[in-house]
Enzyme design. Sequence first.
Site, PDB file in Angstrom:
ATOM      1  CG  HIS A  68      -2.199  -0.774   1.074  1.00 41.80           C
ATOM      2  ND1 HIS A  68      -3.547  -0.285   1.120  1.00 41.80           N
ATOM      3  CD2 HIS A  68      -2.321  -2.120   0.614  1.00 41.80           C
ATOM      4  CE1 HIS A  68      -4.318  -1.312   0.767  1.00 41.80           C
ATOM      5  NE2 HIS A  68      -3.708  -2.376   0.595  1.00 41.80           N
ATOM      6  CG  ASN A  96      -4.103   2.925   2.703  1.00 42.19           C
ATOM      7  OD1 ASN A  96      -3.887   1.879   2.286  1.00 42.19           O
ATOM      8  ND2 ASN A  96      -3.549   4.034   2.418  1.00 42.19           N
ATOM      9  CG  HIS A 182      -4.787 -11.707  -2.098  1.00 39.77           C
ATOM     10  ND1 HIS A 182      -5.823 -11.245  -3.042  1.00 39.77           N
ATOM     11  CD2 HIS A 182      -4.238 -10.695  -1.476  1.00 39.77           C
ATOM     12  CE1 HIS A 182      -5.843 -10.135  -2.931  1.00 39.77           C
ATOM     13  NE2 HIS A 182      -4.783  -9.573  -2.226  1.00 39.77           N
TER      14      HIS A 182
END
Length: 311
Positions: A68, A96, A182
């Site tokens: 991020h 976020n 993931h």
Amino acid sequence: MSARLGFFILLVSFVLLGVTKVCDAGLLSKNFYQKSCSQAEKLVRDITRNKTQTDSTLGAKLLRVHYHDCFVKGCDASILLDRVGTNQSEKEARPNLSLSGFEFALELSPVPDILALAARDSVSFPEPVWDVLTGRRDGRISLASEANGNLPSPFSDFNTLKQLFARKNLTVNDLVALSGAHTIGVAHCGAFSRRLFNFTGKGDTDPSINATYAESLKKQCPNPANPVTTVAMDPQSSLSFDTQYFTTLNQNKGLFQSDAALLTDRVSAKIVKQLQVPKDFFSEFGKSMKKMGAMEVLTGNAGEIRKNCRI
């Protein structure tokens, strides 16, 4: 960022602050701290692994914070900055808000290098999966508006994902490889609830998701979605950094719409199958992480070295 993560960054930062002040390189390099502090990267690695052993969720948190950060103005730790005046900072942007809290005013940086090293070391056992080049400096700008426009969404289709990654000079191969992150971590129900209960606005379920998996998710995340409930992103091994994500994805059990989207493109779907092979995944993930970690970085006289990571 969790208390443990904050504590770990604080410790490592004491070592690296003075080092960066005397090493004014213009580009990222391997072993940037070798001459001034030869133990710097070992210290990051040892502390990271120690913390990961006591907190099995730390690897996913570190990877996500690094990701991020890098996708918005490059890997410059701008995600840690507090707002200035009325301008919301990156960490206040909607994508976020689910990151772990930023309650600690982390003293002494350079933080971008620490985040890059720790992201690798939290999932690399016993040897590093990829080389991390170092020498990053802290960015001075953090705006929520820039995060919203640069971070891929869990609701994104393939073309949107491809365009966002291409904007960062990342390929479809990078997109698929980095999606492999993931394989660890959890997601809040709101990030995928629409796929289960109202996919096209008619109270339906996304037809691309495995029906049995969808029913399991509905039991864990009944409608309306509870904002605090979380579900493992990889239902088979959410604490193990492995290739199970790609195996699960090929069974139509990708949690997000953006996961399922990887199967809608011929090239992408072929890469998904290829990365079920551990050797191939670790190699490609490492290459893509190295590319991402070098995006739009500040080096040399650019940026700054903050004594307080939040200001």
